[in-house]
Write an enzyme that holds these catalytic residues in place. Structure first.
Site, PDB file in Angstrom:
ATOM      1  CG  HIS A   1      -0.294   0.068   2.543  1.00 30.29           C
ATOM      2  ND1 HIS A   1       0.669  -0.839   2.944  1.00 30.29           N
ATOM      3  CD2 HIS A   1      -0.445   0.938   3.586  1.00 30.29           C
ATOM      4  CE1 HIS A   1       1.063  -0.531   4.167  1.00 30.29           C
ATOM      5  NE2 HIS A   1       0.422   0.544   4.581  1.00 30.29           N
TER       6      HIS A   1
ATOM      7  CG  HIS B   1      -0.236   4.089   4.914  1.00 25.62           C
ATOM      8  ND1 HIS B   1      -0.792   3.181   5.774  1.00 25.62           N
ATOM      9  CD2 HIS B   1      -1.239   4.955   4.566  1.00 25.62           C
ATOM     10  CE1 HIS B   1      -2.079   3.483   5.956  1.00 25.62           C
ATOM     11  NE2 HIS B   1      -2.371   4.553   5.229  1.00 25.62           N
TER      12      HIS B   1
ATOM     13  CG  ASP C   1       5.302   3.296   6.754  1.00 23.56           C
ATOM     14  OD1 ASP C   1       4.307   3.665   6.091  1.00 23.56           O
ATOM     15  OD2 ASP C   1       5.219   2.464   7.680  1.00 23.56           O
ATOM     16  CG  HIS C   2       4.440   0.330   3.682  1.00 24.39           C
ATOM     17  ND1 HIS C   2       4.592  -1.006   3.947  1.00 24.39           N
ATOM     18  CD2 HIS C   2       4.060   0.918   4.851  1.00 24.39           C
ATOM     19  CE1 HIS C   2       4.304  -1.237   5.214  1.00 24.39           C
ATOM     20  NE2 HIS C   2       3.989  -0.080   5.788  1.00 24.39           N
TER      21      HIS C   2
ATOM     22  CG  HIS D   1      -3.475  -0.966   6.709  1.00 20.21           C
ATOM     23  ND1 HIS D   1      -3.231  -0.938   8.053  1.00 20.21           N
ATOM     24  CD2 HIS D   1      -2.585  -0.093   6.152  1.00 20.21           C
ATOM     25  CE1 HIS D   1      -2.241  -0.073   8.300  1.00 20.21           C
ATOM     26  NE2 HIS D   1      -1.843   0.458   7.165  1.00 20.21           N
TER      27      HIS D   1
ATOM     28  CG  ASP E   1       1.299  -1.641   7.386  1.00 19.08           C
ATOM     29  OD1 ASP E   1       2.230  -2.305   7.875  1.00 19.08           O
ATOM     30  OD2 ASP E   1       1.349  -0.409   7.248  1.00 19.08           O
TER      31      ASP E   1
ATOM     32  CG  HIS F   1       6.004  -2.167   9.934  1.00 17.23           C
ATOM     33  ND1 HIS F   1       6.472  -0.927  10.243  1.00 17.23           N
ATOM     34  CD2 HIS F   1       4.943  -1.951   9.111  1.00 17.23           C
ATOM     35  CE1 HIS F   1       5.734  -0.009   9.641  1.00 17.23           C
ATOM     36  NE2 HIS F   1       4.798  -0.607   8.937  1.00 17.23           N
TER      37      HIS F   1
HETATM   38 ZN   LIG Z   1       3.389   0.489   7.729  1.00 17.33          ZN
HETATM   39 ZN   LIG Z   2       0.080   1.329   6.597  1.00 15.71          ZN
END
Ligand SMILES: [Zn+2]
Ligand SMILES: [Zn+2]
Length: 335
Positions: free
Chosen positions: A55, A57, A59-60, A160, A248, A310
């Site tokens: 996904h 977000h 940080d990804h 998520h 996540d 994570h």
């Molecule tokens: Zn994350």
């Molecule tokens: Zn996330």
């Protein structure tokens, strides 16, 4: 037995998530998630042919820019698979820069946007200033993202609070040649074996003629043999390695069921363990898993080994507690 997949988690358990999967014997790698990539050797990043994003977000996904920077002048197509919205996300990132003076550059991104029913594909060629080209028609999504001669990648959509993809990467069946039987038949190893394996993988009929190279002692150089006969004598087929990557996700019945099927009997399950069970309320609110939940999922899916990652920065002082909790729930090895 040496494994095809050489997986390596990026950025440690507290850093941005990502899994680099080098394919041994190939100058090639897969990347699961695009967290911060600045600490990765450029030579590794240049091997990446396929990227699977859970996904977007930050940080990804923040690593997209760094990968773009490294790959810019290269002649290649990088495939990127992600959840609904990924085409607009990539387009947005590419729109953030000025693209004159790139005529003649041959890098391109081919972005596969995976919804529960279908896959939409768009291409972004560098030489055309990364302007988006929608490829049609839409492809139905059956659970499989990539079907490569070396491996198969499957995905499921998890909750998520947004759709988030989890992945399973399975090596193709291994076709091993028995050298002793090869010798007994008076055959010698050589490039013909690669073609022979290719025919087996393609499911060619048993009567298909195989041109096998002969050992010098027999006087003949080649011999024609039926595929079925040869297969029975010199081949053993073993299951390939399987990796699963889950991050996540809410610990809901639906997510659990999907993860159980996706990760079933994986050699390694890479699973987020963001919170401790004592902070389960926070985990549920943020749609993340606790270490205990990661362990339970690994047990339910009957995986061989669990790798947790994570971790929330709140556990900087006590990461061992997360490992302990996951191992207790799993009842198997946790790294
Ligand atoms: Zn994350
Ligand atoms: Zn996330």
């Amino acid at each position: 037995m040496t494994n095809l997949f050489q997986p390596r988690l990026l950025n440690g358990v507290f850093g941005d998530p990502g899994l680099f999967v080098r394919l041994r014997w190939e100058r090639r790698a897969l990347l699961l998630d695009l967290g911060d990539l600045t600490a990765q050797p450029p030579a590794d990043l240049l091997k990446v042919t396929d990227i699977f994003v859970s996904h977007t977000h930050v940080d990804h996904f923040i690593g997209f820019d760094h990968l773009l920077r490294i790959a810019l002048g290269r002649d290649r197509v990088i495939r990127l698979f992600g959840p609904p919205g990924i085409i607009a996300n990539v387009e947005g990132k590419l729109c953030g820069y000025t693209w004159n003076l790139v005529e003649g550059y041959t890098l391109a991104f081919e972005v596969h946007e995976v919804s529960e029913e279908k896959i939409a594909i768009a291409r972004f060629p560098c030489g055309a200033r990364f302007e988006r080209i929608d490829l049609s028609p839409l492809v139905p999504f059956s659970g499989v993202l990539a079907d490569d001669p070396l491996f198969l990648v499957k995905a499921v959509h998890l909750d998520h609070k947004i759709p988030c993809l989890a992945f399973a990467v399975t090596e193709a069946e291994r076709i091993n040649i028995d050298p002793e039987w090869l010798r007994r038949l008076g055959l010698s190893p050589g490039p013909w074996l690669a073609e022979f394996k290719r025919l087996i993988r393609a499911g060619a009929p048993d009567e298909t003629a195989v041109i096998a190279a002969c050992g010098s002692a027999t006087g003949e150089r080649f011999r024609e043999m039926p595929l079925g006969d040869l297969k029975e004598k010199i081949v053993t087929v073993t299951k390939g390695q399987k990796l699963a990557y889950v991050t996540d996700a809410l610990y809901s019945d639906e997510n659990r069921q999907k993860i159980r099927v996706l990760a079933r009997e994986a050699d390694i399950l890479f699973c987020e363990a963001t919170y401790l069970e004592r902070d389960r309320g926070r985990a549920t609110e943020r749609r993340h898993l606790t270490a205990r939940q990661a362990g339970l999922l690994a047990r339910e899916a009957k995986v061989k080994e669990l790798v947790v990652f994570h971790f929330s920065p709140r556990y900087q002082e006590c990461p061992d507690a997360l490992y302990r909790e996951a191992a207790e729930a799993f009842g198997g090895p946790v790294r």
